[in-house]
Design an enzyme around this catalytic site. Structure first.
Site, PDB file in Angstrom:
ATOM      1  N   ASP A 185      -4.868   3.461  -2.066  1.00 10.60           N
ATOM      2  CA  ASP A 185      -5.966   3.948  -1.115  1.00 10.60           C
ATOM      3  C   ASP A 185      -6.413   5.468  -1.519  1.00 10.60           C
ATOM      4  O   ASP A 185      -5.708   6.310  -1.457  1.00 10.60           O
ATOM      5  CB  ASP A 185      -5.431   4.190   0.323  1.00 10.60           C
ATOM      6  CG  ASP A 185      -5.065   2.479   0.836  1.00 10.60           C
ATOM      7  OD1 ASP A 185      -6.054   1.865   0.967  1.00 10.60           O
ATOM      8  OD2 ASP A 185      -3.945   2.092   1.120  1.00 10.60           O
ATOM      9  N   HIS A 207      -1.219  -1.624  -4.124  1.00 10.62           N
ATOM     10  CA  HIS A 207      -2.436  -1.069  -3.402  1.00 10.62           C
ATOM     11  C   HIS A 207      -2.627   0.534  -3.379  1.00 10.62           C
ATOM     12  O   HIS A 207      -1.617   1.063  -2.679  1.00 10.62           O
ATOM     13  CB  HIS A 207      -2.772  -1.671  -1.996  1.00 10.62           C
ATOM     14  CG  HIS A 207      -3.800  -1.684  -1.188  1.00 10.62           C
ATOM     15  ND1 HIS A 207      -5.023  -2.484  -1.383  1.00 10.62           N
ATOM     16  CD2 HIS A 207      -4.311  -0.598  -0.475  1.00 10.62           C
ATOM     17  CE1 HIS A 207      -6.054  -1.960  -0.711  1.00 10.62           C
ATOM     18  NE2 HIS A 207      -5.443  -0.986  -0.008  1.00 10.62           N
ATOM     19  N   MET A 225     -11.225  -5.629   5.869  1.00 12.30           N
ATOM     20  CA  MET A 225     -10.448  -4.621   6.694  1.00 12.30           C
ATOM     21  C   MET A 225      -9.872  -5.035   8.157  1.00 12.30           C
ATOM     22  O   MET A 225     -11.133  -5.513   8.827  1.00 12.30           O
ATOM     23  CB  MET A 225     -11.206  -3.252   6.887  1.00 12.30           C
ATOM     24  CG  MET A 225     -11.575  -2.610   5.597  1.00 12.30           C
ATOM     25  SD  MET A 225      -9.854  -2.112   4.724  1.00 12.30           S
ATOM     26  CE  MET A 225      -8.913  -1.317   5.873  1.00 12.30           C
ATOM     27  N   SER A 274       0.887  -1.213  -0.016  1.00 11.77           N
ATOM     28  CA  SER A 274       0.097  -0.135   0.125  1.00 11.77           C
ATOM     29  C   SER A 274       0.760   1.252  -0.254  1.00 11.77           C
ATOM     30  O   SER A 274       1.709   1.624   0.920  1.00 11.77           O
ATOM     31  CB  SER A 274      -0.856   0.071   1.084  1.00 11.77           C
ATOM     32  OG  SER A 274      -1.294   1.300   1.475  1.00 11.77           O
ATOM     33  N   MET A 316      -9.075   8.333  -0.261  1.00 15.04           N
ATOM     34  CA  MET A 316      -9.951   8.699   0.758  1.00 15.04           C
ATOM     35  C   MET A 316     -10.467   9.889   0.847  1.00 15.04           C
ATOM     36  O   MET A 316      -9.964  10.996   0.034  1.00 15.04           O
ATOM     37  CB  MET A 316      -9.205   8.523   2.286  1.00 15.04           C
ATOM     38  CG  MET A 316      -8.343   7.242   2.545  1.00 15.04           C
ATOM     39  SD  MET A 316      -7.423   7.378   4.032  1.00 15.04           S
ATOM     40  CE  MET A 316      -6.508   6.118   3.755  1.00 15.04           C
ATOM     41  N   MET A 326     -12.281   4.592  -0.561  1.00 14.45           N
ATOM     42  CA  MET A 326     -12.747   4.592   0.746  1.00 14.45           C
ATOM     43  C   MET A 326     -13.820   6.007   0.621  1.00 14.45           C
ATOM     44  O   MET A 326     -13.202   7.191   1.046  1.00 14.45           O
ATOM     45  CB  MET A 326     -11.825   4.803   1.898  1.00 14.45           C
ATOM     46  CG  MET A 326     -11.256   3.525   2.376  1.00 14.45           C
ATOM     47  SD  MET A 326      -9.725   3.770   3.093  1.00 14.45           S
ATOM     48  CE  MET A 326      -8.678   3.286   1.659  1.00 14.45           C
ATOM     49  N   HIS A 375      -8.439   0.940  -3.601  1.00 14.73           N
ATOM     50  CA  HIS A 375      -9.250   0.819  -2.784  1.00 14.73           C
ATOM     51  C   HIS A 375      -9.839   2.125  -2.351  1.00 14.73           C
ATOM     52  O   HIS A 375      -9.251   2.920  -1.758  1.00 14.73           O
ATOM     53  CB  HIS A 375      -8.461   0.284  -1.415  1.00 14.73           C
ATOM     54  CG  HIS A 375      -9.227   0.286  -0.144  1.00 14.73           C
ATOM     55  ND1 HIS A 375      -8.563   0.127   1.309  1.00 14.73           N
ATOM     56  CD2 HIS A 375     -10.450   0.106   0.079  1.00 14.73           C
ATOM     57  CE1 HIS A 375      -9.484   0.165   2.143  1.00 14.73           C
ATOM     58  NE2 HIS A 375     -10.566   0.074   1.574  1.00 14.73           N
ATOM     59  N   ASP A 400      -6.290  -6.119   4.803  1.00 11.86           N
ATOM     60  CA  ASP A 400      -5.562  -4.899   4.633  1.00 11.86           C
ATOM     61  C   ASP A 400      -5.902  -4.277   6.125  1.00 11.86           C
ATOM     62  O   ASP A 400      -6.792  -4.025   6.619  1.00 11.86           O
ATOM     63  CB  ASP A 400      -6.470  -3.704   3.748  1.00 11.86           C
ATOM     64  CG  ASP A 400      -5.853  -2.410   3.617  1.00 11.86           C
ATOM     65  OD1 ASP A 400      -4.897  -2.270   3.987  1.00 11.86           O
ATOM     66  OD2 ASP A 400      -6.631  -1.645   2.878  1.00 11.86           O
TER      67      ASP A 400
HETATM   68  C1  DX5 Z   1      -6.239   1.998   5.632  1.00  9.90           C
HETATM   69  C2  DX5 Z   1      -5.751   1.475   4.238  1.00  9.90           C
HETATM   70  C3  DX5 Z   1      -4.743   0.692   4.378  1.00  9.90           C
HETATM   71  C4  DX5 Z   1      -3.026   1.187   4.966  1.00  9.90           C
HETATM   72  C5  DX5 Z   1      -2.552   0.083   5.480  1.00  9.90           C
HETATM   73  O1  DX5 Z   1      -7.251   2.631   5.571  1.00  9.90           O
HETATM   74  O2  DX5 Z   1      -6.846   0.973   3.601  1.00  9.90           O
HETATM   75  O3  DX5 Z   1      -4.135   0.239   3.017  1.00  9.90           O
HETATM   76  O4  DX5 Z   1      -2.346   1.627   4.072  1.00  9.90           O
HETATM   77  O5  DX5 Z   1      -1.248   0.348   6.161  1.00  9.90           O
HETATM   78  P1  DX5 Z   1      -0.686  -0.385   7.066  1.00  9.90           P
HETATM   79  O6  DX5 Z   1       0.022  -1.734   6.716  1.00  9.90           O
HETATM   80  O7  DX5 Z   1       0.509   0.471   7.634  1.00  9.90           O
HETATM   81  O8  DX5 Z   1      -1.780  -0.878   8.254  1.00  9.90           O
HETATM   82 ZN    ZN Z   2      -6.400   0.103   1.594  1.00 10.33          ZN
END
Ligand code: DX5
Ligand code: ZN
Length: 219
Positions: free
Chosen positions: A34, A32, A136, A7, A36, A67, A65, A174
């Protein structure tokens, strides 16, 4: 086959190309991403222009991903950006089938994601249409949080359901995964493993990736 999906949330964004090259050199297939929106989760991360630049820079599978609240507003854009896997949150919409259909029609892979407090049964009505389920193991929003042990039962139950029904659906996990707890996630039956801070906060990223891959080979 078990895959690591690093990620980039914890990457150094001014050196993103270099960091992506390290992943490629280690044979990483999935990356990956993310996204948001500050509404569905309290944080705001990266958006369309960054994904566009990443797409130009790498051929790795973009495991996105999202969010974001009401992801149906942006599905066309995510497809046009070149995301290969589009994960949206079960909790963020009531247009599940509409979204799934749109992504499949564009020949992209569709994933449905569940937060820690959402039971896995909620997604069972959709699972036969999905290419991937993302569980998650932290509250979504931030990297570097602690792995929630109670996600393990959910992962095992989904693995059982996927196998018993002969579904062609990947099982991704994740949040909070580190080299010293990843074995539990693998034992529970996950096959796509997201790791953010445990890779990108290390000085030697290639070496930690090698450690994960060596562990995966034993499974
Ligand atoms: C959190 C993200 C993850 C995050 C994971 O909301 O969806 O993908 O980057 O990071 P680590 O591995 O540090 O928990
Ligand atoms: Zn993620």
């Amino acid at each position: 086959m078990i895959k690591l999906s690093p990620s980039i949330l914890s990457a150094n964004f001014v050196r993103l190309e270099e960091e992506l090259k390290i992943l490629e050199n280690e044979g990483i297939q999935y990356v990956h991403i993310d996204v948001m929106d500050g509404m569905f989760v309290p944080n705001i991360s990266i958006g369309m222009p960054v994904i566009k630049s990443i797409r130009k820079t790498t051929n790795m599978v973009l495991d996105s991903h999202f969010m974001i609240e009401k992801p149906e507003r942006y599905i066309d854009e995510f497809i046009a950006l070149g995301c290969d896997i589009i994960n949206f949150h079960f909790e963020a919409t009531d247009k599940h089938m509409e979204i799934i259909k749109k992504i499949k029609e564009a020949n992209k892979k569709v994933g449905m994601t569940i937060k820690p407090n959402t039971s896995y049964e909620k997604i069972l009505p959709y699972i036969k249409y999905l290419d991937l389920v993302l569980v998650m193991s932290v509250e979504p929003g931030f990297g570097g949080q602690k792995f929630m042990e109670n996600s393990l039962d959910k992962i095992s139950a989904l693995r059982k359901y996927i196998d018993e029904n002969n579904l062609n659906c990947e099982l991704e996990v994740d949040g909070g995964i580190k080299i010293d707890n990843v074995d539990k996630v693998l034992q529970a039956g996950a096959n796509v493993i997201v790791v953010g801070s445990d890779i990108f906060e290390k000085e030697d990223k290639a070496s930690i990736i090698k450690q994960y891959n060596e562990l995966f080979e034993k499974f």
